[in-house]
Write an enzyme that holds these catalytic residues in place. Structure first.
Site, mmCIF file in Angstrom:
data_model
loop_
_atom_site.group_PDB
_atom_site.id
_atom_site.type_symbol
_atom_site.label_atom_id
_atom_site.label_comp_id
_atom_site.label_asym_id
_atom_site.label_seq_id
_atom_site.Cartn_x
_atom_site.Cartn_y
_atom_site.Cartn_z
ATOM 1 N N CYS A 191 -2.435 -0.275 7.455
ATOM 2 C CA CYS A 191 -1.605 0.931 7.386
ATOM 3 C C CYS A 191 -1.709 1.748 8.677
ATOM 4 O O CYS A 191 -0.708 2.295 9.142
ATOM 5 C CB CYS A 191 -1.977 1.755 6.166
ATOM 6 S SG CYS A 191 -1.592 0.882 4.621
ATOM 7 N N CYS A 242 -6.136 2.184 5.792
ATOM 8 C CA CYS A 242 -6.834 0.963 6.193
ATOM 9 C C CYS A 242 -6.284 0.496 7.549
ATOM 10 O O CYS A 242 -5.366 1.111 8.100
ATOM 11 C CB CYS A 242 -6.638 -0.120 5.134
ATOM 12 S SG CYS A 242 -4.941 -0.773 5.053
ATOM 13 N N GLU A 288 1.016 3.830 1.830
ATOM 14 C CA GLU A 288 1.519 4.208 3.154
ATOM 15 C C GLU A 288 2.682 3.332 3.582
ATOM 16 O O GLU A 288 3.673 3.821 4.125
ATOM 17 C CB GLU A 288 0.403 4.090 4.215
ATOM 18 C CG GLU A 288 -0.794 4.954 3.949
ATOM 19 C CD GLU A 288 -1.935 4.233 3.239
ATOM 20 O OE1 GLU A 288 -3.096 4.497 3.576
ATOM 21 O OE2 GLU A 288 -1.657 3.401 2.340
ATOM 22 N N HIS A 342 0.865 -1.183 0.000
ATOM 23 C CA HIS A 342 0.000 0.000 0.000
ATOM 24 C C HIS A 342 0.902 1.233 0.000
ATOM 25 O O HIS A 342 2.044 1.180 0.468
ATOM 26 C CB HIS A 342 -0.878 0.024 1.245
ATOM 27 C CG HIS A 342 -1.961 -0.996 1.248
ATOM 28 N ND1 HIS A 342 -3.088 -0.853 2.017
ATOM 29 C CD2 HIS A 342 -2.106 -2.180 0.588
ATOM 30 C CE1 HIS A 342 -3.889 -1.894 1.837
ATOM 31 N NE2 HIS A 342 -3.302 -2.717 0.976
#
Length: 167
Positions: free
Chosen positions: A102, A99, A60, A58
């Site tokens: 993260c 999410c 992040e 992801h």
């Protein structure tokens, strides 16, 4: 929720640049940057799940890993014992609400501030579905600045998914 500062909009612009670059690999256009205490970018990332076949890639996570590596480099050059994994006094800036994975990484990296653009009503963990970043039972709490350049961030995602549904 804390009110955003003017520089947050500028930082979201940096994250949007990363998000647009994710389109080159057919990844969901989400981008992130980690801003150091002095206002410089320590790490940046975009979604790379499709590009590298990694479910944890992801935006992040990529940005946090890059920032930690950069802090280790800076510590080695300065001769300090910086461990690199504590991103104290840094700010994570991302185009979509983090999410749960993260958000957990933010807490574990001790990042004190998160700025994000669009809310994620399906999987957000900064106040939408969960609130991992401000969970009082954890040992680290995070200031959250949500909805910064929200329309622009949301439009990028809407356009991406509309294109995929039509294909």
């Amino acid at each position: 929720m804390t009110s955003p500062e003017p520089r947050h909009a500028e930082w979201i612009g940096l994250a949007l640049t990363e998000a647009r670059a994710a389109l080159d690999t057919a990844d969901v256009p989400i981008g992130a940057v980690v801003i150091g205490p002095d206002g410089t970018v320590l790490g940046s990332g975009r979604n790379e799940r499709e590009a590298i076949g990694d479910p944890t890639a992801h935006a992040e996570m990529v940005a946090i890993r890059a920032a930690a590596a950069r802090l280790q480099e800076l510590g080695a050059v300065a001769g300090s014992a910086a461990d690199g994994w504590r991103l104290a006094d840094c700010t994570l800036v991302v185009t979509l609400e983090p999410c749960a994975m993260c958000a957990g990484a933010v807490v574990l990296a001790r990042i004190p501030r998160v700025v994000f653009g669009a809310w994620d009503e399906k999987a957000g963990a900064a106040g939408s579905v969960f609130d991992v970043l401000r969970e009082r039972r954890l040992n680290h709490w995070v200031e959250v600045y949500g909805g910064v350049r929200e329309q622009e961030c949301a439009a990028l995602l809407r356009d991406f998914f509309a294109g995929h549904r039509g294909a």
